[in-house]
Design an enzyme around this catalytic site. Sequence first.
Site, short mmCIF file in Angstrom:
data_model
loop_
_atom_site.label_atom_id
_atom_site.label_comp_id
_atom_site.label_asym_id
_atom_site.label_seq_id
_atom_site.Cartn_x
_atom_site.Cartn_y
_atom_site.Cartn_z
N LEU A 181 5.94 -24.02 -77.05
CA LEU A 181 6.33 -23.29 -78.47
C LEU A 181 7.44 -22.06 -78.03
CD1 LEU A 181 2.72 -22.71 -79.77
CD2 LEU A 181 4.24 -24.73 -80.37
N ASP A 182 7.99 -21.73 -79.25
CA ASP A 182 8.88 -20.68 -79.23
C ASP A 182 8.09 -19.51 -78.62
OD1 ASP A 182 11.37 -21.62 -79.89
OD2 ASP A 182 11.36 -20.89 -81.79
N ARG A 183 8.74 -18.76 -78.32
CA ARG A 183 8.20 -17.19 -77.64
C ARG A 183 7.51 -16.59 -78.90
NH1 ARG A 183 9.07 -11.76 -77.38
NH2 ARG A 183 11.15 -12.02 -78.52
N ARG A 306 12.15 -23.45 -88.80
CA ARG A 306 13.08 -22.13 -89.41
C ARG A 306 14.24 -22.49 -89.89
NH1 ARG A 306 12.73 -18.89 -83.50
NH2 ARG A 306 13.75 -17.12 -84.66
N THR A 471 12.98 -23.07 -78.39
CA THR A 471 13.37 -22.79 -77.03
C THR A 471 12.83 -21.35 -76.96
OG1 THR A 471 15.41 -21.53 -77.93
CG2 THR A 471 15.58 -23.93 -77.17
#
Length: 487
Positions: A181-183, A306, A471
């Site tokens: 998962l994204d940060r 997003r 990312t």
Amino acid sequence: MSLVPSPPNERKYPPLKPDPPFQEPPPVVITPCDPWPPPYYLEDGLRKVTPYHYTYNTYCKQRWRGREILDIFASEFRDRPTEYYEQAIIEGRVVLNGKPVPSTKAIVKNGDVVSHTLHRHEPPSTAKPIGIVHEDDDIIVIDKPAGLPVHPAGRYNFNSIIEIMRADRGYGWNPLPCNRLDRLTSGIMFIGKHRQAAEDMSAQIRGRTVKKEYICRVVGDFPEGEVVCEKPILQISPKLGLNAVRADGKEAKTVFKKLAYYPPQDGVKQVDEAAKEGEEHMAWKQKRGYSIVRCFPVTGRTHQLRVHLQFLGHPISNDPIYANQRVFGPSLGRGSTDAENDETIMTRLSRMGKEDIADAVAYHDEMVDAYNKRKAEKMTGETCSICDTPLYSDPGVHELGIYLHARRYHCEEGKWDYETGLPEWALPPPGMEGPTESTKESDPLAVDLRKLGLEDSDQTEQDAANAYTGTDTDITSGQQLSAGAGA
């Protein structure tokens, strides 16, 4: 004719010389300090890491081949200015194949190992513990807190899911993530306890039998019904982690369905006085209140949810990139497919977290008080006494994550089904009624993929494996692209 032995040849021949002459491979550059246990400490609700020395070792990436070493650092990594990297090369803190670099113009070739030793300053992260949804002998299903990258990446090393779990369970334990998962994103993740378990779960996620559902909170009143966005997505800047809807991008498909809408606390969808007067920078305020939206990613492009929500005109309300009016202007990028302004957008975005605070729409949300609006991570103007690194202030609580949560992963074959409750930001605000669970009874996500024409999509295995993993790059903290040679 009889056979007779031939006389010995007395002539001596020199050994063949290899062309080019053989050279022993360079020694691996060893990190001069690898502290254990990790130097964590908790302060003001944050997990912090005491600065330490560290060496990055990275093999030459394909896009680096044939380029000057300083050009690579200056263009790929944004944590420090070009002058820093130039001095690091000259002083021997950056080496190539274990040897000092003769010049900042030295060419990096395929197979080269680039090493960079520095005094590492990790950004703070949330002190919220990693939740355990399920655990057996093979797999741990975790509820990842927002604000933590999965792997060490960029400015983050010990403040990552992998290293925190290792610190909790012992140095010799090797957690093996099966998805990512994204940060800034929270939610369901799978951690293999051993290699076979990780490979088996990863294979399931790569297949088409695992479905994913996300919850997000977006600007304004999201449309009713099933909203399908099929706009292709292109990576605009790998350095900044910026993606956008572009005609020449990769195929991307997402289904959205509104769970709830909460109007502003005054109960009226009024336009701010400044917007009435036509002040361009306040135009986004015409969308009052927010919606809780369920998301079903059919493909898995980086930042897919997003970017699609931004294109639809309802970005995630505290997204520091895609809901940033200082970067995208008053329309917040709604319906934009034009590459004409990409350079301007990248220039503006590169300032976020350095000269500017990332001014996401949610900074004006009624649930973010004035103190948090002022408190944000940016350069303080001070430098480290050891390495002269520019120092950042602590992030505000509103910067530790975005309103995006991986709520449910389930196997269509019925082998397993893991989910979390709604995150706090998705619950009804005080004094209002709304769903407190995302269940079939409260809001069925009646997505008929066959009816929508999406069931037989040519989704690749990589799409399915990612299924909006994104990312670990985040612009507000000034983080660079990878954990490789830069910092």
